[in-house]
Design a protein around this motif. Structure first.
Motif, PDB file in Angstrom:
ATOM      1  N   MET A   2       0.831  -1.203   0.000  1.00 35.43           N
ATOM      2  CA  MET A   2       0.000   0.000   0.000  1.00 35.43           C
ATOM      3  C   MET A   2       0.867   1.255   0.000  1.00 35.43           C
ATOM      4  O   MET A   2       0.570   2.234  -0.673  1.00 35.43           O
ATOM      5  N   GLU A   3       1.933   1.207   0.783  1.00 38.19           N
ATOM      6  CA  GLU A   3       2.785   2.382   0.956  1.00 38.19           C
ATOM      7  C   GLU A   3       3.801   2.546  -0.161  1.00 38.19           C
ATOM      8  O   GLU A   3       4.224   3.662  -0.469  1.00 38.19           O
ATOM      9  N   ALA A   4       4.192   1.418  -0.781  1.00 40.52           N
ATOM     10  CA  ALA A   4       5.251   1.456  -1.784  1.00 40.52           C
ATOM     11  C   ALA A   4       4.886   2.349  -2.971  1.00 40.52           C
ATOM     12  O   ALA A   4       5.760   2.979  -3.573  1.00 40.52           O
ATOM     13  N   GLN A   5       3.590   2.428  -3.315  1.00 41.42           N
ATOM     14  CA  GLN A   5       3.181   3.275  -4.438  1.00 41.42           C
ATOM     15  C   GLN A   5       3.512   4.739  -4.217  1.00 41.42           C
ATOM     16  O   GLN A   5       3.773   5.478  -5.158  1.00 41.42           O
ATOM     17  N   TRP A   6       3.490   5.154  -2.948  1.00 45.87           N
ATOM     18  CA  TRP A   6       3.688   6.567  -2.627  1.00 45.87           C
ATOM     19  C   TRP A   6       5.140   7.004  -2.746  1.00 45.87           C
ATOM     20  O   TRP A   6       5.434   8.195  -2.615  1.00 45.87           O
ATOM     21  N   VAL A   7       6.040   6.084  -2.997  1.00 47.26           N
ATOM     22  CA  VAL A   7       7.447   6.463  -3.125  1.00 47.26           C
ATOM     23  C   VAL A   7       7.642   7.437  -4.282  1.00 47.26           C
ATOM     24  O   VAL A   7       8.531   8.292  -4.246  1.00 47.26           O
ATOM     25  N   VAL A   8       6.794   7.363  -5.320  1.00 44.63           N
ATOM     26  CA  VAL A   8       6.931   8.288  -6.449  1.00 44.63           C
ATOM     27  C   VAL A   8       6.056   9.531  -6.310  1.00 44.63           C
ATOM     28  O   VAL A   8       6.154  10.449  -7.116  1.00 44.63           O
ATOM     29  N   ILE A   9       5.172   9.574  -5.325  1.00 42.38           N
ATOM     30  CA  ILE A   9       4.387  10.796  -5.036  1.00 42.38           C
ATOM     31  C   ILE A   9       4.581  11.081  -3.550  1.00 42.38           C
ATOM     32  O   ILE A   9       3.669  10.935  -2.747  1.00 42.38           O
ATOM     33  N   PRO A  10       5.781  11.484  -3.157  1.00 42.86           N
ATOM     34  CA  PRO A  10       6.159  11.373  -1.754  1.00 42.86           C
ATOM     35  C   PRO A  10       5.636  12.445  -0.814  1.00 42.86           C
ATOM     36  O   PRO A  10       5.430  12.169   0.362  1.00 42.86           O
ATOM     37  N   LEU A  11       5.453  13.658  -1.292  1.00 37.58           N
ATOM     38  CA  LEU A  11       5.274  14.758  -0.340  1.00 37.58           C
ATOM     39  C   LEU A  11       3.828  14.967   0.083  1.00 37.58           C
ATOM     40  O   LEU A  11       2.936  15.132  -0.741  1.00 37.58           O
ATOM     41  N   LEU A  12       3.642  14.953   1.388  1.00 31.06           N
ATOM     42  CA  LEU A  12       2.396  15.364   2.022  1.00 31.06           C
ATOM     43  C   LEU A  12       2.747  16.601   2.848  1.00 31.06           C
ATOM     44  O   LEU A  12       3.551  16.515   3.784  1.00 31.06           O
ATOM     45  N   GLN A  13       2.191  17.745   2.467  1.00 27.10           N
ATOM     46  CA  GLN A  13       2.589  19.004   3.105  1.00 27.10           C
ATOM     47  C   GLN A  13       1.363  19.801   3.559  1.00 27.10           C
ATOM     48  O   GLN A  13       0.391  19.946   2.803  1.00 27.10           O
ATOM     49  N   HIS A  14       1.438  20.297   4.781  1.00 27.61           N
ATOM     50  CA  HIS A  14       0.377  21.160   5.299  1.00 27.61           C
ATOM     51  C   HIS A  14       0.990  22.401   5.938  1.00 27.61           C
ATOM     52  O   HIS A  14       2.092  22.364   6.505  1.00 27.61           O
ATOM     53  N   LEU A  15       0.237  23.476   5.843  1.00 25.14           N
ATOM     54  CA  LEU A  15       0.654  24.766   6.390  1.00 25.14           C
ATOM     55  C   LEU A  15      -0.369  25.221   7.411  1.00 25.14           C
ATOM     56  O   LEU A  15      -1.582  25.191   7.155  1.00 25.14           O
ATOM     57  N   LEU A  16       0.117  25.641   8.579  1.00 24.11           N
ATOM     58  CA  LEU A  16      -0.736  26.178   9.637  1.00 24.11           C
ATOM     59  C   LEU A  16      -0.344  27.630   9.880  1.00 24.11           C
ATOM     60  O   LEU A  16       0.837  27.919  10.109  1.00 24.11           O
ATOM     61  N   LEU A  17      -1.306  28.529   9.816  1.00 23.09           N
ATOM     62  CA  LEU A  17      -1.059  29.953   9.991  1.00 23.09           C
ATOM     63  C   LEU A  17      -1.702  30.435  11.292  1.00 23.09           C
ATOM     64  O   LEU A  17      -2.896  30.202  11.542  1.00 23.09           O
ATOM     65  N   PHE A  18      -0.893  31.088  12.115  1.00 25.49           N
ATOM     66  CA  PHE A  18      -1.351  31.627  13.391  1.00 25.49           C
ATOM     67  C   PHE A  18      -1.156  33.148  13.375  1.00 25.49           C
ATOM     68  O   PHE A  18      -0.131  33.638  12.886  1.00 25.49           O
ATOM     69  N   ASP A  19      -2.116  33.866  13.927  1.00 30.15           N
ATOM     70  CA  ASP A  19      -1.923  35.305  14.095  1.00 30.15           C
ATOM     71  C   ASP A  19      -2.655  35.765  15.349  1.00 30.15           C
ATOM     72  O   ASP A  19      -3.381  35.000  15.990  1.00 30.15           O
ATOM     73  N   GLY A  20      -2.436  37.013  15.720  1.00 34.13           N
ATOM     74  CA  GLY A  20      -3.089  37.556  16.906  1.00 34.13           C
ATOM     75  C   GLY A  20      -2.091  38.078  17.913  1.00 34.13           C
ATOM     76  O   GLY A  20      -0.932  37.646  17.960  1.00 34.13           O
ATOM     77  N   ASP A  21      -2.559  39.014  18.729  1.00 33.07           N
ATOM     78  CA  ASP A  21      -1.687  39.642  19.728  1.00 33.07           C
ATOM     79  C   ASP A  21      -1.306  38.704  20.866  1.00 33.07           C
ATOM     80  O   ASP A  21      -0.409  39.012  21.654  1.00 33.07           O
ATOM     81  N   HIS A  22      -1.993  37.551  20.972  1.00 35.56           N
ATOM     82  CA  HIS A  22      -1.740  36.631  22.071  1.00 35.56           C
ATOM     83  C   HIS A  22      -0.536  35.729  21.823  1.00 35.56           C
ATOM     84  O   HIS A  22      -0.123  34.993  22.720  1.00 35.56           O
ATOM     85  N   LEU A  23       0.033  35.771  20.623  1.00 34.60           N
ATOM     86  CA  LEU A  23       1.152  34.885  20.312  1.00 34.60           C
ATOM     87  C   LEU A  23       2.380  35.247  21.152  1.00 34.60           C
ATOM     88  O   LEU A  23       2.705  36.426  21.320  1.00 34.60           O
ATOM     89  N   PRO A  24       3.104  34.259  21.655  1.00 35.58           N
ATOM     90  CA  PRO A  24       4.351  34.538  22.379  1.00 35.58           C
ATOM     91  C   PRO A  24       5.402  35.088  21.422  1.00 35.58           C
ATOM     92  O   PRO A  24       5.251  35.030  20.202  1.00 35.58           O
ATOM     93  N   PRO A  25       6.507  35.616  21.952  1.00 31.56           N
ATOM     94  CA  PRO A  25       7.616  36.028  21.082  1.00 31.56           C
ATOM     95  C   PRO A  25       8.090  34.851  20.230  1.00 31.56           C
ATOM     96  O   PRO A  25       8.056  33.699  20.661  1.00 31.56           O
ATOM     97  N   PHE A  26       8.571  35.166  19.040  1.00 34.25           N
ATOM     98  CA  PHE A  26       8.926  34.114  18.091  1.00 34.25           C
ATOM     99  C   PHE A  26      10.026  33.206  18.637  1.00 34.25           C
ATOM    100  O   PHE A  26       9.990  31.981  18.447  1.00 34.25           O
ATOM    101  N   ASP A  27      11.008  33.767  19.326  1.00 34.92           N
ATOM    102  CA  ASP A  27      12.082  32.937  19.877  1.00 34.92           C
ATOM    103  C   ASP A  27      11.529  31.929  20.881  1.00 34.92           C
ATOM    104  O   ASP A  27      11.994  30.781  20.945  1.00 34.92           O
ATOM    105  N   ALA A  28      10.533  32.358  21.660  1.00 34.95           N
ATOM    106  CA  ALA A  28       9.919  31.439  22.624  1.00 34.95           C
ATOM    107  C   ALA A  28       9.135  30.347  21.901  1.00 34.95           C
ATOM    108  O   ALA A  28       9.128  29.178  22.321  1.00 34.95           O
TER     109      ALA A  28
END
Length: 456
Positions: free
Chosen positions: A31-57
């Motif tokens: 089942m998994e071997a087929q995916w070797v030629v279509i490998p990438l599963l990618q998701h993006l999560l976007l957060f915003d708002g004044d409640h976010l901690p500093p980026f370094d934290a």
């Protein structure tokens, strides 16, 4: 001009000592071997708002919690290798702590900065495709060994943060990806983790076992360790127009009711009330056919979607199985059926029928677990073909709270086809988020027009 993205740091996060599985390799099943030629599963999560901690934290907490999560997800810190002596492809574990070899470093963690405005990225109906693509980590998986997982955290203008995740599709499907995100987010919040996953490939019993997996690799990836996508399947996805639509709880309920009413009015009642998946896919397929301007004739149009096979196998693999455990369903109807007044009910009935056949025989349904077989379906042409990824059952927004609230937006970045639909549960309530990808802007505009009309 696309916003600038600057990488500021690259680190590697290893699994904790003692977390590595006893077996040094985990061989992919057929089942998994087929995916070797279509490998990438990618998701993006976007957060915003004044409640976010500093980026370094944020960076510090993401890295430390990722390390903690790898205690139960250690194979994700390894790489996918071609084992030339046996002909297998397998996850080979990382030993952690090496200085010169990426194999020994674990999960690549990229920190970056981008001058794109967080609120605009999170709020636009149309995707900023070029920027979205640069907010997930770049991975070249066309040559094995290839990494299994990489992540990228990016500071955005306006105080927002983007978190991009890339995982090899031969190792994980959407169900597994969101289970991993859920565990990582819980560790970042300091909450008790969910039950650990199981990586044991013997959970998926396929006739032929390891030899079947090798035959699939020889068939679809004949040049291993090279694993390039076949030329006929390559499209420049950066040229696609992608747009996201959200059906709230009331929209979804009203759509289901309309489908039932249409079926009864046209003498073809549905066997049961449609699920959210069936209802939204029926709507999107109808909009696709009409929006593409396909004639109301007897020539077939096609719909392809994946179904989670974990609990449908005999014996079941179990909900805790971490891998790519999918079977494919192909539906075809004469185009005229999706132009009539009862089109939504007709489409929903056809999708329901395909699901019923899959439940009866999850390994043998058309095209079944060997999903590449759909390419040989008589009469199939890509301009008359829509494919669906994801599911309204994916609780992406709910599980991805890393301690600073739900994401403002999350999107499937790898939309590889002109006519792809990506689904997940909506941010608020039990609605559905539907993202569509098409090559021509006019087709997307026509899709939206039909979408709004049919949704009422």
């Amino acid at each position: 001009m696309a916003p600038a993205v600057t990488i500021t740091d690259v680190a590697y996060v290893a699994a904790p000592d003692g977390a590595l599985p006893p077996e040094p390799v985990i061989k992919l099943n057929a089942m998994e071997a087929q995916w070797v030629v279509i490998p990438l599963l990618q998701h993006l999560l976007l957060f915003d708002g004044d409640h976010l901690p500093p980026f370094d934290a944020i960076l510090q907490s993401l890295r430390s919690s990722l390390a903690a999560t790898l205690a139960t997800h250690a194979p994700l810190a390894g790489k996918l290798h071609y084992l030339a002596d046996t002909g297998d492809v397998a996850i080979c574990r990382s030993t952690g702590g090496g200085d010169d070899d990426d194999d020994d470093r674990g999960v690549r963690f990229v920190a970056a900065e981008c001058d794109a405005d967080a609120r605009r990225l999170a709020g636009d109906e149309d995707h900023d495709v070029h920027t979205f693509e640069r907010l997930v980590p770049e991975l070249d998986m066309s040559l094995l060994p290839a990494p299994v997982l990489a992540v990228q955290a990016t500071r955005l203008a306006g105080g927002g943060v983007a978190l991009g995740v890339s995982v090899h599709h031969g190792v994980a499907d959407g169900q597994s990806l969101w289970r991993f995100i859920e565990a990582w987010a819980a560790a970042c919040r300091g909450d008790a983790p969910p039950a650990p996953p199981v990586f044991d490939r013997s959970r998926v019993s396929l006739p032929g076992g390891e030899e079947l997996a090798r035959s699939i690799l020889r068939k679809y990836v004949p040049d291993l360790p090279m694993a390039r996508l076949p030329a006929g399947m390559q499209e420049d996805r950066l040229q696609f127009t992608r747009r996201t639509f959200t059906l709230d709880t009331n929209d979804t309920k009203r759509l289901k009711q309309r489908i039932v009413s249409l079926g009864e009015a046209h003498g073809a009642p549905l066997r049961r009330s449609p699920s959210s998946f069936v209802a939204v896919v029926a709507l999107a397929w109808t909009c696709f056919v009409r929006g593409r301007g396909l004639a109301a004739d007897d020539e077939d149009v096609f719909l392809f979607f994946f179904a989670d096979a974990r609990d449908r196998l005999d014996p079941p693999a179990g909900a805790d199985y971490f891998g790519a455990c999918l079977t494919g369903c192909l539906v075809r109807l004469p185009a005229r059926e999706l132009h009539g007044e009862g089109a939504l009910a007709t489409a929903a009935s056809a999708v329901q029928g395909a699901i019923e056949k899959m439940v009866e025989d999850p390994l043998g349904c058309r095209p079944g677990w060997e999903f590449f077989r759909f390419a040989g379906e008589p009469g199939l042409r890509l301009e008359r073909f829509m494919n669906v990824s994801g599911s309204p059952g994916f609780r992406a927004y709910e599980v991805a709270d890393f301690g600073w609230g739900r994401p403002r937006r999350t999107e499937n970045i790898r939309m590889n086809h002109d006519g792809q639909l990506a689904l997940m549960r909506a941010r608020d309530g039990d609605g559905v988020q539907a993202s569509v990808s098409m090559l021509q802007q006019k087709h997307v505009d026509a899709f939206k027009s039909e979408f709004l009309k049919l949704l009422g």
